[in-house]
Structure formats: C-alpha cells, structure tokens
Design a protein around this motif. Structure first.
Motif, PDB file in Angstrom:
ATOM      1  N   ILE A   2       0.853  -1.172   0.000  1.00  0.00           N
ATOM      2  CA  ILE A   2       0.000   0.000   0.000  1.00  0.00           C
ATOM      3  C   ILE A   2       0.898   1.234   0.000  1.00  0.00           C
ATOM      4  O   ILE A   2       1.725   1.418   0.888  1.00  0.00           O
ATOM      5  CB  ILE A   2      -0.913   0.047   1.238  1.00  0.00           C
ATOM      6  N   GLN A   3       0.730   2.082  -1.000  1.00  0.00           N
ATOM      7  CA  GLN A   3       1.431   3.361  -1.031  1.00  0.00           C
ATOM      8  C   GLN A   3       0.495   4.409  -0.432  1.00  0.00           C
ATOM      9  O   GLN A   3      -0.614   4.600  -0.920  1.00  0.00           O
ATOM     10  CB  GLN A   3       1.780   3.703  -2.487  1.00  0.00           C
ATOM     11  N   ASP A  27       3.994   1.919   2.329  1.00  0.00           N
ATOM     12  CA  ASP A  27       5.042   2.858   1.937  1.00  0.00           C
ATOM     13  C   ASP A  27       4.509   4.264   2.206  1.00  0.00           C
ATOM     14  O   ASP A  27       3.624   4.740   1.491  1.00  0.00           O
ATOM     15  CB  ASP A  27       5.383   2.655   0.464  1.00  0.00           C
ATOM     16  N   LEU A  28       5.019   4.915   3.251  1.00  0.00           N
ATOM     17  CA  LEU A  28       4.527   6.228   3.662  1.00  0.00           C
ATOM     18  C   LEU A  28       5.209   7.327   2.860  1.00  0.00           C
ATOM     19  O   LEU A  28       6.438   7.419   2.828  1.00  0.00           O
ATOM     20  CB  LEU A  28       4.791   6.438   5.160  1.00  0.00           C
ATOM     21  N   ARG A  29       4.395   8.165   2.247  1.00  0.00           N
ATOM     22  CA  ARG A  29       4.901   9.309   1.484  1.00  0.00           C
ATOM     23  C   ARG A  29       4.230  10.568   2.022  1.00  0.00           C
ATOM     24  O   ARG A  29       3.043  10.796   1.791  1.00  0.00           O
ATOM     25  CB  ARG A  29       4.624   9.126  -0.007  1.00  0.00           C
ATOM     26  N   PRO A  53      -6.031  11.939   2.850  1.00  0.00           N
ATOM     27  CA  PRO A  53      -5.062  10.950   2.383  1.00  0.00           C
ATOM     28  C   PRO A  53      -5.464  10.345   1.040  1.00  0.00           C
ATOM     29  O   PRO A  53      -6.615  10.421   0.627  1.00  0.00           O
ATOM     30  CB  PRO A  53      -5.105   9.883   3.482  1.00  0.00           C
ATOM     31  N   VAL A  54      -4.465   9.720   0.402  1.00  0.00           N
ATOM     32  CA  VAL A  54      -4.672   8.943  -0.819  1.00  0.00           C
ATOM     33  C   VAL A  54      -3.878   7.651  -0.663  1.00  0.00           C
ATOM     34  O   VAL A  54      -2.760   7.666  -0.136  1.00  0.00           O
ATOM     35  CB  VAL A  54      -4.170   9.700  -2.066  1.00  0.00           C
ATOM     36  N   ILE A  55      -4.458   6.540  -1.118  1.00  0.00           N
ATOM     37  CA  ILE A  55      -3.677   5.303  -1.194  1.00  0.00           C
ATOM     38  C   ILE A  55      -3.629   4.819  -2.631  1.00  0.00           C
ATOM     39  O   ILE A  55      -4.555   5.071  -3.417  1.00  0.00           O
ATOM     40  CB  ILE A  55      -4.223   4.169  -0.292  1.00  0.00           C
ATOM     41  N   VAL A  56      -2.537   4.145  -2.959  1.00  0.00           N
ATOM     42  CA  VAL A  56      -2.421   3.390  -4.198  1.00  0.00           C
ATOM     43  C   VAL A  56      -2.114   1.959  -3.793  1.00  0.00           C
ATOM     44  O   VAL A  56      -1.098   1.700  -3.151  1.00  0.00           O
ATOM     45  CB  VAL A  56      -1.310   3.936  -5.114  1.00  0.00           C
ATOM     46  N   LEU A  68      -7.299   5.225  -4.340  1.00  0.00           N
ATOM     47  CA  LEU A  68      -8.493   5.604  -3.583  1.00  0.00           C
ATOM     48  C   LEU A  68      -8.242   6.891  -2.815  1.00  0.00           C
ATOM     49  O   LEU A  68      -7.177   7.073  -2.214  1.00  0.00           O
ATOM     50  CB  LEU A  68      -8.886   4.518  -2.585  1.00  0.00           C
ATOM     51  N   THR A  69      -9.265   7.762  -2.828  1.00  0.00           N
ATOM     52  CA  THR A  69      -9.256   8.969  -2.024  1.00  0.00           C
ATOM     53  C   THR A  69     -10.442   8.915  -1.060  1.00  0.00           C
ATOM     54  O   THR A  69     -11.227   7.966  -1.097  1.00  0.00           O
ATOM     55  CB  THR A  69      -9.375  10.219  -2.922  1.00  0.00           C
TER      56      THR A  69
END
Length: 207
Positions: A2-3, A27-29, A53-56, A68-69
């Motif tokens: 998960i990004q 993976d935290l950005r 937040p957003v995840i990829v 996803l947002t």
C-alpha cells in the motif's frame, strides 16, 4: 504494498493508524500540506480534489492497481481487504458504518469549519465562529452520549469508526474544543491514545 500519501492532520492520521493496527506493510509518502504539496501536478494526478489521504494499492481488486481517495472510503476498503476493525456481525457492522459517517459528514466538517473561522479566516466573523464552535461542541456531546453506552463506537471492539474520530479529538485544540464536560469521550480518547498502533502512526507522521 500500500502506497500511502498523507500528513499529520486529523484526516491524514486515520489511515496510518489503521495500517499499523492491522500490521499491514505500507510505503509512507508525506505530503506537506503546509507547503502546498497537495496542489502539485503530481499529487493532483492522484486526487484531483487536492486532499489527503490517498492510497495506491498495486494489489487491488482482481489483482489490479487501484487509487483511492476520501478517508472514509479508504478505511472501509482496507478493513475489508485485511479483515480487521470492521465487525462481522451485521448489526455491529451497521453501527460501525453509522458512526463512521457521523464523523465524516458531521463531527469532522464542524471541527474543521470551527478551526478555520477561529484560526485561518482573513477576518473575524462572529456568527460563523459561534455557529461552528457550537456545532462542534454539540457533536462531542452526541459522541459522549454514545460512549456512555458502549466501550467503543461499534460496540465491544475498536473499529474504523473509532479510528476515524481519533484524529479530530487529537487535534481538538484547532477548534478550541475541550473534553472537560465529555468524560466518556475523554475515557475513550485515553484508551485510543494508549494503543501501540496509534502511537506508531503518530511517530511516523511526526518523524
């Protein structure tokens, strides 16, 4: 993997807390919203709304990548994907979703507007301050009433409904909200704050 694109805000802390509680790798950005990084072309390609937040998830439904947002949608997706923090019992599940949406549609926006007019608005608008601080305080009273009946918002176990609320109570000073008259929320908040997953998530965001 998960990004996760997020920052240490009331909404931004939700997803790392859930991932830490689940023990899921990610993976935290960090997206520094104070510096406007949420408005860069690169971030807007992920979320045209320019919000964290957003995840990829490169291993999404059917093995396909998905972006996803919206924090509520992300919480539901991850809880279902990893099988945790969303009740299996149908009634408890519905209560979990009910209180999740109470935060997403009610408590969060009222806290946010109160904080904006108190701290960020270019001019003081007394009516707006009174309106939104009053609504923020009222939502806390509703939350306190629920937590007088149950240990956690969905019932007996911590869930994504609790995780959703945590960030806004954590940053309650922004809306100038006190828990002095909300003993059940204060008890709940202390229990949430003491969880190792919550502590790890906050430490990662504030590193």
């Amino acid at each position: 993997m998960i990004q996760l694109h997020t920052f240490a805000t009331p909404n931004g802390v939700k997803i790392p807390i859930l991932l830490e509680e689940l023990g899921a790798p990610y993976d935290l950005r960090l997206i520094n919203v104070k510096q406007g990084q949420q408005s860069t072309p690169e971030f807007l390609a992920l979320n045209p709304n320019g919000r964290i937040p957003v995840i990829v998830d490169t291993d999404g439904p059917g093995g396909r990548s998905i972006t996803l947002t919206e924090s509520g949608a992300i919480l539901i997706y991850l809880a279902e994907k990893f099988g945790g923090f969303i009740p299996a019992d149908p009634v408890a599940r519905l209560k979990c979703l009910e209180w999740l949406f109470f935060q997403v549609a009610g408590l969060g926006p009222m806290f946010g507007q109160a904080g904006y007019f108190l701290k960020s608005a270019p001019e003081k608008v007394d009516f707006a301050i009174a309106r939104y601080r009053g609504e923020a305080a009222r939502h806390v009273r509703v939350l306190d009433g629920r937590l007088a009946q149950v240990e956690w918002l969905a019932g007996d176990d911590v869930s994504i409904a609790d995780i959703a609320h945590f960030g806004w109570i954590w940053r309650r000073a922004f809306a100038e909200i006190s828990l002095d008259d909300a003993p059940n929320v204060a008890r709940w908040f202390a229990a949430m704050e003491g969880r190792k997953g919550v502590q790890r998530a906050i430490a990662a965001l504030e590193a």
